[in-house]
Scaffold this motif. Structure first.
Motif, PDB file in Angstrom:
ATOM      1  N   ILE A  53       9.445  62.393  31.421  1.00  0.00           N
ATOM      2  CA  ILE A  53      10.024  61.055  31.285  1.00  0.00           C
ATOM      3  C   ILE A  53       9.154  60.070  32.054  1.00  0.00           C
ATOM      4  CG2 ILE A  53      12.046  59.613  31.703  1.00  0.00           C
ATOM      5  CD1 ILE A  53      12.494  61.716  29.580  1.00  0.00           C
ATOM      6  N   LYS A  54       8.404  59.287  31.322  1.00  0.00           N
ATOM      7  CA  LYS A  54       7.476  58.336  31.945  1.00  0.00           C
ATOM      8  C   LYS A  54       8.139  56.963  32.102  1.00  0.00           C
ATOM      9  CE  LYS A  54       4.216  61.489  31.489  1.00  0.00           C
ATOM     10  NZ  LYS A  54       3.678  62.229  32.643  1.00  0.00           N
ATOM     11  N   GLY A  55       7.663  56.208  33.089  1.00  0.00           N
ATOM     12  CA  GLY A  55       8.129  54.840  33.268  1.00  0.00           C
ATOM     13  C   GLY A  55       9.402  54.698  34.062  1.00  0.00           C
ATOM     14  N   ALA A  56       9.800  55.750  34.800  1.00  0.00           N
ATOM     15  CA  ALA A  56      11.039  55.693  35.579  1.00  0.00           C
ATOM     16  C   ALA A  56      10.776  56.030  37.038  1.00  0.00           C
ATOM     17  CB  ALA A  56      12.069  56.651  34.989  1.00  0.00           C
ATOM     18  N   ASP A  57       9.645  55.579  37.563  1.00  0.00           N
ATOM     19  CA  ASP A  57       9.298  55.861  38.961  1.00  0.00           C
ATOM     20  C   ASP A  57       9.952  54.831  39.882  1.00  0.00           C
ATOM     21  OD1 ASP A  57       7.660  57.851  37.964  1.00  0.00           O
ATOM     22  OD2 ASP A  57       5.855  56.609  38.014  1.00  0.00           O
TER      23      ASP A  57
END
Length: 329
Positions: free
Chosen positions: A248-252
């Protein structure tokens, strides 16, 4: 004559400053109240008490921690905003209440940039997603993000415990739900401790809380770490992969903690508080305690913290707007 008037005004201004300077030099002459916006047992409470103990032991100041939970931490912050601006009431703010609170609650009772003087950034902390363990007596554990997504695509969906409605864990859940395309049901608690209790008991599938909050129960085998939310792994949970590593990218994201005084607190008092706090935050024994708890020590000047907030605060306003979450007190 003009020069005489200017000299007279300067003399009056200097005379007015003398009591403030004397007061700052004597500070503190009585106990300092440290308001903690969440219940005992959570990450904010842990870090606050490490700092309070260090000030008491190393600086010989009397610092009295007071837990004032409610409204995702906004209650204690609003109380601090109304306190006398003399340095004797300070509050441990963090992303939930200082970053998100006024954006989520139009009548929060404070404005992060106007109602407070930032004293010092205390620490940075990753968030962790945790589930129950078989030994805890709860449901079968959810060991990874793939299993979370699979559960979230069932008819019942994925239940997600947070430390409060409008907390960072809540907002992160909404973001995760959108990115993963799942059915997620937030369950809100008044702090991390009750949220963890229900995850351990199996009433809720997962929780997202600070690493400081979950670490003791992870070490004790009561909770299973599923993922951390920062771009890099947490030093306290080095074997736990990040959310991004699991697809899941973009949820840091992560959370920060910092101390604040009411607006109008004399600069000399703020400077004295900052110097004492920065001193204890650089002490190896204090740093070791924070790192062992899962929090990364910060420190630095009050000016540096103010610059950080000037960028961080509007950023969270954009996050809240994008989430569509609207709350009332």
């Amino acid at each position: 004559m003009k020069s005489l008037r200017l000299l007279a005004r300067a003399a009056l201004a200097a005379a007015a400053l003398l009591p403030l300077l004397a007061s700052a030099q004597e500070f503190p002459s009585k106990p300092i109240r440290l308001l903690i916006p969440f219940p005992p047992g959570g990450g904010t409470d842990t870090v606050s008490r490490v700092v309070a103990t260090a000030l008491s032991e190393q600086m010989k100041w009397q610092v009295v921690p007071e837990n004032r939970p409610g409204a995702s931490g906004n209650l204690a912050v609003a109380q601090a905003a109304q306190a006398a601006p003399d340095g004797y009431t300070i509050v441990m703010g963090q992303t939930d209440n200082m970053g998100l609170g006024p954006h989520l609650y139009p009548n929060a009772g404070y404005d992060t940039l106007k109602s407070f003087v930032p004293i010092i950034q205390v620490s940075e902390t990753p968030l962790a997603i945790v589930s129950s363990t078989p030994a805890s007596g709860g449901h079968a554990k959810i060991p990874n993000v793939a299993d979370m997504i699979a559960k979230g695509k069932t008819q019942d969906g994925l239940t997600w415990a947070t430390a409060g409605n409008g907390s960072l864990g809540h907002l992160y859940g909404e973001q995760f739900k959108s990115l993963a395309g799942i059915h997620l049901l937030p369950v809100h608690y008044k702090g991390a401790a009750p949220a963890m209790t229900d995850v351990i008991g199996g009433q809720v599938d997962v929780a997202i809380l600070s690493v400081v909050s979950v670490l003791p129960l992870v070490k004790g085998g009561k909770l299973t770490p599923v993922a951390v939310t920062t771009s890099k792994r947490s030093p306290a949970l080095p074997e736990t992969p990040t959310v991004a590593e699991q697809g899941i990218k973009g949820a840091d994201t992560g959370t920060w903690l910092g101390l604040f005084a009411p607006a109008g607190t004399p600069p000399a008092v703020v400077s004295r508080l900052n110097a004492a706090l920065d001193k204890v935050l650089q002490m190896p024994e204090v740093r070791d305690k924070l790192l062992a708890a899962g929090s990364i020590p910060a420190g630095g000047s009050s000016e540096a913290f103010a610059k950080f907030l000037a960028v961080d605060y509007p950023k969270w306003g954009q996050v809240v707007k994008a989430s569509g979450v609207k709350l009332s007190p």
